[in-house]
Design a protein around this motif. Sequence first.
Motif, PDB file in Angstrom:
ATOM      1  N   TRP A 195      -2.285  45.139 -31.632  1.00  0.00           N
ATOM      2  CA  TRP A 195      -3.949  45.672 -31.121  1.00  0.00           C
ATOM      3  C   TRP A 195      -3.953  46.636 -32.719  1.00  0.00           C
ATOM      4  O   TRP A 195      -4.733  46.593 -32.650  1.00  0.00           O
ATOM      5  CB  TRP A 195      -3.485  46.163 -29.605  1.00  0.00           C
ATOM      6  CG  TRP A 195      -4.932  47.310 -30.154  1.00  0.00           C
ATOM      7  CD1 TRP A 195      -6.454  46.508 -29.419  1.00  0.00           C
ATOM      8  CD2 TRP A 195      -4.975  48.083 -29.743  1.00  0.00           C
ATOM      9  NE1 TRP A 195      -7.046  47.809 -29.339  1.00  0.00           N
ATOM     10  CE2 TRP A 195      -5.769  48.474 -30.120  1.00  0.00           C
ATOM     11  CE3 TRP A 195      -3.856  49.238 -30.551  1.00  0.00           C
ATOM     12  CZ2 TRP A 195      -6.932  50.659 -30.004  1.00  0.00           C
ATOM     13  CZ3 TRP A 195      -4.923  50.950 -30.428  1.00  0.00           C
ATOM     14  CH2 TRP A 195      -5.511  51.301 -29.924  1.00  0.00           C
ATOM     15  N   GLU A 234      -9.218  44.213 -21.928  1.00  0.00           N
ATOM     16  CA  GLU A 234     -10.149  43.767 -22.850  1.00  0.00           C
ATOM     17  C   GLU A 234     -11.143  44.804 -22.988  1.00  0.00           C
ATOM     18  O   GLU A 234     -12.576  44.563 -23.510  1.00  0.00           O
ATOM     19  CB  GLU A 234     -10.822  42.717 -21.381  1.00  0.00           C
ATOM     20  CG  GLU A 234      -9.660  41.896 -20.901  1.00  0.00           C
ATOM     21  CD  GLU A 234      -8.930  42.332 -19.893  1.00  0.00           C
ATOM     22  OE1 GLU A 234      -8.528  43.041 -19.665  1.00  0.00           O
ATOM     23  OE2 GLU A 234      -8.262  41.754 -19.826  1.00  0.00           O
ATOM     24  N   GLY A 243      -2.704  41.553 -26.529  1.00  0.00           N
ATOM     25  CA  GLY A 243      -2.215  42.001 -25.884  1.00  0.00           C
ATOM     26  C   GLY A 243      -0.933  43.463 -25.708  1.00  0.00           C
ATOM     27  O   GLY A 243      -0.135  43.578 -25.009  1.00  0.00           O
ATOM     28  N   ASP A 271      -7.354  38.731 -25.389  1.00  0.00           N
ATOM     29  CA  ASP A 271      -6.446  39.032 -26.016  1.00  0.00           C
ATOM     30  C   ASP A 271      -6.281  38.869 -27.573  1.00  0.00           C
ATOM     31  O   ASP A 271      -5.081  39.210 -28.072  1.00  0.00           O
ATOM     32  CB  ASP A 271      -5.339  40.338 -25.664  1.00  0.00           C
ATOM     33  CG  ASP A 271      -5.041  38.759 -24.561  1.00  0.00           C
ATOM     34  OD1 ASP A 271      -5.118  37.740 -24.568  1.00  0.00           O
ATOM     35  OD2 ASP A 271      -3.933  39.877 -23.678  1.00  0.00           O
TER      36      ASP A 271
END
Length: 286
Positions: free
Chosen positions: A260, A27, A255, A131
């Motif tokens: 990402w 996070e 995640g 996420d």
Amino acid sequence: MSITKAVIPAAGWGTRLLPVTKTQPKEMLPVGGKPLIQFAVEEAAEAGITDITIIISPNRQAIIDYFAPAPDLAAVLTRKNELGLLNDLARLEDLANLTYIIQEEPLGLGHAVALAHATIGDEPFAVILPDDLIDHHESGLRQMLPIFIEYRTSVIAVETVDAQATRKYGIIRPERVSERIYKVDELVEKPSPEAAPSTLGIVGRYLITPAIFEALARTTPDSRGEIQLTDALTVLLTQQDIYALELQGTRYDTGEPLGWLEAQVAYGLKHPEAGERFRHRLRRLI
Ligand code: G1P
């Protein structure tokens, strides 16, 4: 029936993002210059939530430190006359009242939410999974609140996922109510494509009535010994209706490494000052 409380589970081990998550909670990974946990807290605050319980794992101090005053850093910035940065830091401390609860063992998302019973009490509340990043001018929670107010019962966010990807998500059996709203007939946590009741997968935003705590207490752990929130919602469904809203916007699953990276690129391109230059450089790269 307004919602003023939220739970942000942030106690996963981030195994899909190792080794960076060995010492760093996932996070705290940045997207567009700020950590995912900040997106989650800001989304809650912006939706009118004042009290947030963040569930963290043991020995992961980074999230607590992030929202706490940093007098040494503030002194350095004051000396350098960096007033803008000082302001940004001060704002972090004022976003909401934050309470931290440690989940001693990784016993699942449902278990993490159950830990917040004492701080939530007997009120409806939001759950935000940091996420899942939703890029839209109206946040996930903001889109869901009117549905909660209209139906006065729990509402979960969903989106259509690839037929092969049902194993990664909670999947619902939907009964269409209107354009983007469904009544939930069944929930299954991470089914195989063959067993999935649809391709509508749960996105990490929930508005839940406090009856979930009793449901969580009655939920049996899955084959890995974890208590799943999806399974507790199945128990809750025997007592109350649950609605699902198909969110507008792009959802990034940060995640996992590619999700990402994709979010990084998307938010980089949108950056007000550097976005154009970034687009240019990206073109050169590909
Ligand atoms: C959790 C939930 C799942 C949901 C997903 C959304 O899974 O258990 O039902 O679809 O979040 O991101 P996790 O991502 O923690 O494996």
